[in-house]
Design an enzyme around this catalytic site. Sequence first.
Site, PDB file in Angstrom:
ATOM      1  N   HIS A  19       1.378   5.246   1.319  1.00 30.10           N
ATOM      2  CA  HIS A  19       0.995   6.062   2.512  1.00 30.10           C
ATOM      3  C   HIS A  19       1.083   7.531   1.843  1.00 30.10           C
ATOM      4  O   HIS A  19       1.931   7.976   1.033  1.00 30.10           O
ATOM      5  CB  HIS A  19       1.891   6.233   3.789  1.00 30.10           C
ATOM      6  CG  HIS A  19       2.013   4.858   4.486  1.00 30.10           C
ATOM      7  ND1 HIS A  19       1.457   5.036   5.703  1.00 30.10           N
ATOM      8  CD2 HIS A  19       2.527   3.682   4.262  1.00 30.10           C
ATOM      9  CE1 HIS A  19       1.695   3.905   6.202  1.00 30.10           C
ATOM     10  NE2 HIS A  19       2.345   3.064   5.299  1.00 30.10           N
ATOM     11  N   HIS A  58       0.786  -1.300  -0.061  1.00 27.77           N
ATOM     12  CA  HIS A  58       0.124  -0.057   0.077  1.00 27.77           C
ATOM     13  C   HIS A  58       1.074   1.258   0.039  1.00 27.77           C
ATOM     14  O   HIS A  58       1.983   1.258   0.279  1.00 27.77           O
ATOM     15  CB  HIS A  58      -0.968   0.055   1.173  1.00 27.77           C
ATOM     16  CG  HIS A  58      -0.143  -0.140   2.215  1.00 27.77           C
ATOM     17  ND1 HIS A  58       0.175  -1.467   2.909  1.00 27.77           N
ATOM     18  CD2 HIS A  58       0.220   0.636   3.171  1.00 27.77           C
ATOM     19  CE1 HIS A  58       0.857  -1.288   4.199  1.00 27.77           C
ATOM     20  NE2 HIS A  58       1.115   0.009   4.298  1.00 27.77           N
TER      21      HIS A  58
HETATM   22  P1  5GP Z   1       2.941  -0.128   7.152  1.00 26.48           P
HETATM   23  O1  5GP Z   1       3.742  -0.089   8.388  1.00 26.48           O
HETATM   24  O2  5GP Z   1       2.791  -1.605   6.614  1.00 26.48           O
HETATM   25  O3  5GP Z   1       3.584   0.598   6.002  1.00 26.48           O
HETATM   26  O4  5GP Z   1       1.643   0.616   7.319  1.00 26.48           O
HETATM   27  C1  5GP Z   1       0.538  -0.158   7.881  1.00 26.48           C
HETATM   28  C2  5GP Z   1      -0.405   1.092   8.354  1.00 26.48           C
HETATM   29  O5  5GP Z   1      -1.661   0.550   8.643  1.00 26.48           O
HETATM   30  C3  5GP Z   1       0.217   1.614   9.721  1.00 26.48           C
HETATM   31  O6  5GP Z   1       0.331   3.047   9.430  1.00 26.48           O
HETATM   32  C4  5GP Z   1      -1.098   1.517  10.670  1.00 26.48           C
HETATM   33  O7  5GP Z   1      -1.259   2.644  11.476  1.00 26.48           O
HETATM   34  C5  5GP Z   1      -2.275   1.031   9.847  1.00 26.48           C
HETATM   35  N1  5GP Z   1      -3.395   0.237  10.174  1.00 26.48           N
HETATM   36  C6  5GP Z   1      -2.838  -0.688  11.300  1.00 26.48           C
HETATM   37  N2  5GP Z   1      -4.072  -1.378  11.611  1.00 26.48           N
HETATM   38  C7  5GP Z   1      -5.118  -0.596  11.094  1.00 26.48           C
HETATM   39  C8  5GP Z   1      -6.577  -0.864  10.937  1.00 26.48           C
HETATM   40  O8  5GP Z   1      -7.236  -1.702  11.443  1.00 26.48           O
HETATM   41  N3  5GP Z   1      -6.924   0.319  10.355  1.00 26.48           N
HETATM   42  C9  5GP Z   1      -6.469   1.186   9.298  1.00 26.48           C
HETATM   43  N4  5GP Z   1      -7.405   2.177   8.911  1.00 26.48           N
HETATM   44  N5  5GP Z   1      -5.175   1.403   9.517  1.00 26.48           N
HETATM   45  C10 5GP Z   1      -4.441   0.540  10.121  1.00 26.48           C
END
Ligand code: 5GP
Length: 147
Positions: free
Chosen positions: A109, A107
Site C-alpha cells: 500500500h 501487495h
Molecule cells: P489488504 O487489506 O489485503 O492489505 O488490502 C486489500 C486492499 O484491496 C484494501 O485496501 C481494499 O480496499 C482493496 N480492494 C478490495 N477490493 C478491491 C477491488 O475490487 N479493486 C481495487 N482496486 N481495490 C480493492
Amino acid sequence: MHDSVPAHDPSCLFCRILAGEIPSSRVLETPDAVAILDIQPVNFGHVLLVPRLHHADLAELPDDVAARVATLLPRLARAIQAACKADGLNVVINNGRAAGQTVFHGHWHLVPRFVGDAVRWPWPQGRYEGDAMAVTQAAIALQLTST
Ligand code: 5GP
Ligand code: ZN
C-alpha cells in the site's frame, strides 16, 4: 518462483484484476507488477502495488520478484506525492490476517498523507523489559541463519 505456486489463481481478486477480468484504475504497469488505485482509499491517491505473480503474502514472495517490484516504490512515491500534493506517504504491507490483510495476493500500500488528516498513525508502541530484547534478537537471528 516456487513450483507449487500458480502464477495465476482464478479465485484470487487481484489475479482477476491483473488479468483484466475486473476493471481497475491502473497508474503503472511493468513486466513484474501493476499499480492500481485502491477502490476504498484511506486518502485519494492510495495505490496498491501488486506483483503479477500470485503469492499469498510477502513471506511467500521469491526474493528476486520482491526486489524487482520494490524498485518501483521510490518512483511511485514521488509520483503520488506530486500528483496528490501530499505532505508525506506511508508504505505498508499487511502481512497475514492478524496484520489486517484481506486480499491474499501480496501487495504494497502507498498511502498519501496530509498534515492533520484523519488517519490514526503512529500505532501504539511498547518497550522491552529485562532480557526480552536480547531473547527476541537471538530468536530472529537464529531463524535468519537457516533461511
Ligand atoms: P489488504 O487489506 O489485503 O492489505 O488490502 C486489500 C486492499 O484491496 C484494501 O485496501 C481494499 O480496499 C482493496 N480492494 C478490495 N477490493 C478491491 C477491488 O475490487 N479493486 C481495487 N482496486 N481495490 C480493492
Ligand atoms: Zn492472486
